[in-house]
Scaffold this motif. Structure first.
Motif, PDB file in Angstrom:
ATOM      1  N   PHE A  22     -20.220  54.486  -7.249  1.00 55.54           N
ATOM      2  CA  PHE A  22     -19.998  53.271  -8.028  1.00 55.54           C
ATOM      3  C   PHE A  22     -20.999  52.171  -7.701  1.00 55.54           C
TER       4      PHE A  22
ATOM      5  N   LEU B 111     -19.575  47.688 -17.008  1.00 55.59           N
ATOM      6  CA  LEU B 111     -19.164  47.858 -15.613  1.00 55.59           C
ATOM      7  C   LEU B 111     -19.510  46.571 -14.866  1.00 55.59           C
TER       8      LEU B 111
ATOM      9  N   LEU C  93     -12.522  50.165 -11.573  1.00 53.23           N
ATOM     10  CA  LEU C  93     -13.194  51.412 -11.939  1.00 53.23           C
ATOM     11  C   LEU C  93     -12.588  52.598 -11.192  1.00 53.23           C
ATOM     12  N   HIS C  94     -12.203  52.400  -9.940  1.00 50.60           N
ATOM     13  CA  HIS C  94     -11.666  53.523  -9.167  1.00 50.60           C
ATOM     14  C   HIS C  94     -10.367  54.047  -9.778  1.00 50.60           C
TER      15      HIS C  94
END
Length: 230
Positions: free
Chosen positions: A27, A66, A174-175
């Motif tokens: 990431f 993102l 995001l995780h």
């Protein structure tokens, strides 16, 4: 994709807890840039919705933003309830291509500016994922880009939603989205035909509000999972 039924009541077929989450080391900015510069061999889970019947598909793009915080997140929107299509749904900023757009990236950046006030120069475009064809006849190009948060208190993003299209702008870790334990496989029974889709319900700790991510948005996130985990 027009359903007269709340997708929350669709049958849950299962989860994908047997699949590993994406390693968080992937990431970082450096890892994401490298992944798009040297993409692995991989296969999207869904490229065309099974209920696709549109005779004249329309080109469209979405921005998959993102936000590069210490814990990266994905910026999403909740659409207004009065729209003719996808009312109230969770979406990426995006829409149909216009004749003045030179390419799919330009469409995504223009739509993000119009819908959430995100200036194109703030987006570090990494690349695109394979197109996703919706049942409503849009051939969507997901454009993935990095956004640096604003400096200052809580590193808030200074954005402005277009009230005619967007009710809310929010971020999801995001995780969470890249962990298949939270990828629900659901299905509707429509006239004897089982129509399957992904959902990724997420509850904000700050507001205790549930955001029901499903359909095309969830499918494109699932394809991003496949790309990052390959």
């Amino acid at each position: 994709m027009a359903f007269t039924i709340d997708p929350r009541v669709a049958d849950v077929l299962g989860h994908d807890a047997h699949l590993p989450p994406v390693d968080p080391t992937r990431f970082t900015r450096e890892a994401l840039v490298h992944r798009f510069q040297q993409p692995p061999t991989w296969q999207p889970d869904i490229e065309v919705e099974k209920w696709y019947r549109a005779p004249n598909p329309v080109a469209a793009s979405v921005l998959v933003p993102l936000v590069m915080r210490p814990e990266p997140s994905v910026l999403l929107t909740q659409r207004t309830s009065h729209l003719k299509k996808h009312a109230g749904q969770i979406s990426f900023p995006g829409g149909r291509s216009e004749p003045t757009d030179p390419d799919a990236v330009a469409t995504a950046l223009r739509e993000a500016r119009e819908e959430v006030g995100l200036a194109p120069e703030r987006v570090d475009v990494l690349g695109t994922l394979p197109t996703y064809t919706t049942g409503t006849g849009f051939v969507v190009t997901p454009v993935v880009g990095l956004i640096a948060p604003d400096a200052g208190e809580a590193e808030r993003l200074q954005l402005q939603a277009d009230p005619s299209e967007v009710d809310e702008i929010f971020e999801v870790p995001l995780h969470f989205l890249m962990d298949p334990r939270y990828h629900q496989r659901r299905a509707f029974d429509m006239s004897g035909t089982k129509l399957e889709f992904f959902s990724m319900p997420w509850t904000s700790q700050a507001s205790d509000k549930e955001y029901f991510i499903w359909g095309a948005t969830a499918a494109m996130l699932r394809n991003l999972y496949r790309f990052l985990s390959a």
